[in-house]
Design an enzyme around this catalytic site. Structure first.
Site, PDB file in Angstrom:
ATOM      1  N   LYS A 171     -11.291  -4.811  -2.408  1.00 32.22           N
ATOM      2  CA  LYS A 171     -12.014  -3.538  -2.399  1.00 32.22           C
ATOM      3  C   LYS A 171     -11.196  -2.444  -3.062  1.00 32.22           C
ATOM      4  CE  LYS A 171     -12.811  -4.070   2.322  1.00 32.22           C
ATOM      5  NZ  LYS A 171     -13.613  -4.306   3.497  1.00 32.22           N
ATOM      6  N   LYS A 185       0.824  -1.217   0.000  1.00 30.43           N
ATOM      7  CA  LYS A 185       0.000   0.000   0.000  1.00 30.43           C
ATOM      8  C   LYS A 185       0.851   1.256   0.000  1.00 30.43           C
ATOM      9  CE  LYS A 185      -4.339  -1.781   1.743  1.00 30.43           C
ATOM     10  NZ  LYS A 185      -5.337  -1.826   2.799  1.00 30.43           N
ATOM     11  N   LYS A 208      -6.192 -11.477  -5.859  1.00 36.39           N
ATOM     12  CA  LYS A 208      -7.354 -11.638  -4.975  1.00 36.39           C
ATOM     13  C   LYS A 208      -8.401 -10.573  -5.299  1.00 36.39           C
ATOM     14  CE  LYS A 208      -6.181  -8.631  -1.148  1.00 36.39           C
ATOM     15  NZ  LYS A 208      -6.001  -8.325   0.239  1.00 36.39           N
TER      16      LYS A 208
HETATM   17  P1  TYM Z   1     -10.650  -6.562   5.384  1.00 30.90           P
HETATM   18  O1  TYM Z   1     -11.671  -5.588   5.846  1.00 30.90           O
HETATM   19  O2  TYM Z   1      -9.774  -6.189   4.245  1.00 30.90           O
HETATM   20  O3  TYM Z   1     -11.347  -7.920   4.996  1.00 30.90           O
HETATM   21  C1  TYM Z   1     -12.265  -8.568   5.854  1.00 30.90           C
HETATM   22  C2  TYM Z   1     -12.064 -10.082   5.766  1.00 30.90           C
HETATM   23  O4  TYM Z   1     -12.257 -10.536   4.430  1.00 30.90           O
HETATM   24  C3  TYM Z   1     -11.154 -11.352   4.044  1.00 30.90           C
HETATM   25  N1  TYM Z   1     -10.945 -11.220   2.591  1.00 30.90           N
HETATM   26  C4  TYM Z   1     -10.928 -12.248   1.727  1.00 30.90           C
HETATM   27  N2  TYM Z   1     -11.068 -13.577   1.898  1.00 30.90           N
HETATM   28  C5  TYM Z   1     -11.018 -14.360   0.793  1.00 30.90           C
HETATM   29  N3  TYM Z   1     -10.827 -13.873  -0.460  1.00 30.90           N
HETATM   30  C6  TYM Z   1     -10.679 -12.550  -0.689  1.00 30.90           C
HETATM   31  N4  TYM Z   1     -10.504 -12.084  -1.919  1.00 30.90           N
HETATM   32  C7  TYM Z   1     -10.719 -11.672   0.437  1.00 30.90           C
HETATM   33  N5  TYM Z   1     -10.619 -10.328   0.579  1.00 30.90           N
HETATM   34  C8  TYM Z   1     -10.756 -10.074   1.900  1.00 30.90           C
HETATM   35  C9  TYM Z   1      -9.989 -10.819   4.843  1.00 30.90           C
HETATM   36  O5  TYM Z   1      -8.949 -11.765   4.948  1.00 30.90           O
HETATM   37  C10 TYM Z   1     -10.638 -10.507   6.174  1.00 30.90           C
HETATM   38  O6  TYM Z   1     -10.709 -11.656   6.982  1.00 30.90           O
HETATM   39  N6  TYM Z   1      -6.933  -6.151   8.716  1.00 30.90           N
HETATM   40  C11 TYM Z   1      -8.254  -6.708   8.494  1.00 30.90           C
HETATM   41  C12 TYM Z   1      -9.305  -6.212   9.456  1.00 30.90           C
HETATM   42  C13 TYM Z   1      -9.008  -6.425  10.913  1.00 30.90           C
HETATM   43  C14 TYM Z   1      -9.010  -7.673  11.595  1.00 30.90           C
HETATM   44  C15 TYM Z   1      -8.745  -7.351  12.961  1.00 30.90           C
HETATM   45  C16 TYM Z   1      -9.203  -8.993  11.200  1.00 30.90           C
HETATM   46  C17 TYM Z   1      -8.759  -5.465  11.825  1.00 30.90           C
HETATM   47  N7  TYM Z   1      -8.590  -6.009  13.067  1.00 30.90           N
HETATM   48  C18 TYM Z   1      -8.675  -8.351  13.912  1.00 30.90           C
HETATM   49  C19 TYM Z   1      -9.110  -9.987  12.171  1.00 30.90           C
HETATM   50  C20 TYM Z   1      -8.845  -9.656  13.515  1.00 30.90           C
HETATM   51  C21 TYM Z   1      -8.709  -6.313   7.090  1.00 30.90           C
HETATM   52  O7  TYM Z   1      -8.232  -5.369   6.525  1.00 30.90           O
HETATM   53  O8  TYM Z   1      -9.750  -7.031   6.616  1.00 30.90           O
END
Ligand code: TYM
Length: 332
Positions: free
Chosen positions: A198, A112, A195
């Site tokens: 967003k 990023k 992948k």
């Molecule tokens: P975020 O908001 O980007 O995504 C939320 C969840 O969706 C999963 N994900 C996917 N899984 C499969 N295929 C894909 N293409 C795909 N895109 C997204 C992500 O792996 C995630 O589980 N850093 C985290 C948010 C966070 C978090 C936490 C997660 C903040 N604190 C504590 C777990 C525990 C994030 O940016 O997820």
């Protein structure tokens, strides 16, 4: 019951199919077997620039979508991260036991910040994984259901928990990632080696849960598929059709083997046409329920306030222990 925590960012107008299949679907299932805490991570959502009114709206839409997808406030604790101040407080302590080099090795940050340029990347983007570790450790989580892209952040969380416990005395459970291999990386419909994302996918490459179902159907029908015409699962050589098979299996409850047999002798077009219908039928009720929750924002906010109270009761106990272990005076 083992404890679970996971989070999702309110950084788009809708969650996408990757979020749902990689994470949220497992969150729903784990309500039956675990003591579950789920949070909309709005603190994380301000690390890369945002509009305040848009964030407020997206936070509510995120909570509404999670409820619509099957989270039940009677069986899980659903809350908004900024409403539990212990997240920020623990993040500071953890940042003081994280190495600068260690944080610099986080690939999501490197990707990023490379895209934005060092001067336009915030320090918050850099310390983002430390805040994520705080989210998890505050709840003494045993398991963290996430997609594959979060594996490295989970590894850091485990290292920090272990380091703190060793240096200051046990304060944290060391959590394990819960990553379901089959759906851990849903890929971009237009670029099936990347992948679904967003921030990085083109609109045609991503299925948004709240998008017009007709548009989603069209995106499935125009998904990039591979050379050849045989419908087989081979993620390496046929990533396009394999991704569609993965989505189809997950949404229909059929196995991939079963689908391969059913589509023997048929073409990519047949499969896409059927999957488009499956997707439409899947998103329709989610959209209806999301709208219903958003029709009564006061009720939604009340539900989230109750969630924040429940979460805060757990988080404050962990923070108190942590502060004591570090050597802070007890609160007056
Ligand atoms: P975020 O908001 O980007 O995504 C939320 C969840 O969706 C999963 N994900 C996917 N899984 C499969 N295929 C894909 N293409 C795909 N895109 C997204 C992500 O792996 C995630 O589980 N850093 C985290 C948010 C966070 C978090 C936490 C997660 C903040 N604190 C504590 C777990 C525990 C994030 O940016 O997820």
């Amino acid at each position: 019951r083992p404890r679970v925590l996971s989070g999702i960012q309110p950084t788009a107008d809708s969650f996408h199919l990757g979020n749902y299949l990689g994470a949220v679907r497992n969150w729903v299932a784990m309500q039956e077997t675990h003591d579950t805490f789920y949070c909309v991570v709005d603190l994380h959502a301000i690390t890369a620039g945002h509009d305040p009114e848009v964030l407020r709206q997206r936070t509510r839409v995120s909570a509404a979508q999670l409820l619509a997808a099957g989270l039940d406030p009677d069986r899980c604790t659903l809350f908004v991260q900024s409403q539990v101040p212990e997240h920020s407080q623990l993040a500071w302590v953890l940042s003081c036991i994280t190495g600068f080099g260690e944080a610099s090795r986080m690939t999501q940050f490197k990707d990023k910040s490379a895209k934005q340029g060092a001067d336009r990347s915030s320090v918050g983007l850099f310390t983002y994984p430390i805040l994520q570790a705080a989210d998890i450790l505050l709840y003494q989580a045993d398991a963290v259901p996430v997609g594959e892209d979060q594996r490295q952040h989970l590894e850091l969380t485990r290292d920090l928990a272990h380091r703190f416990n060793t240096r200051f005395g046990k304060a944290f459970t060391v959590p394990a990632p819960y990553i379901v291999k089959e759906t851990a990386k849903i890929t971009d419909l237009q670029d099936p080696t990347a992948k679904m994302s967003k921030s990085a996918s083109s609109p045609a490459g991503i299925i948004e849960l709240l998008d017009d179902p007709a548009r989603s159907a069209k995106k499935i029908r125009s998904a990039v598929t591979d050379t050849g015409r045989e419908i087989v699962f081979d993620a390496e050589h046929k990533p396009g059709i394999s991704n569609l098979l993965t989505i189809y299996a997950a949404l229909s409850g059929r196995t991939i083997d079963d689908l391969v047999v059913a589509y023997d002798g048929k073409g990519y077009g047949d499969l896409k046409k059927d999957l488009a219908e499956v997707v439409v039928e899947f998103v329709r009720p989610i959209q209806e329920r999301t709208r219903a929750y958003l029709d009564d924002p006061a009720q939604l906010d009340k539900m989230l306030a109750i969630g924040a109270d429940k979460a805060g009761a757990v988080a404050s106990v962990t923070l108190r222990t942590t502060y004591e272990r570090v050597g802070f005076l007890a609160p007056a």
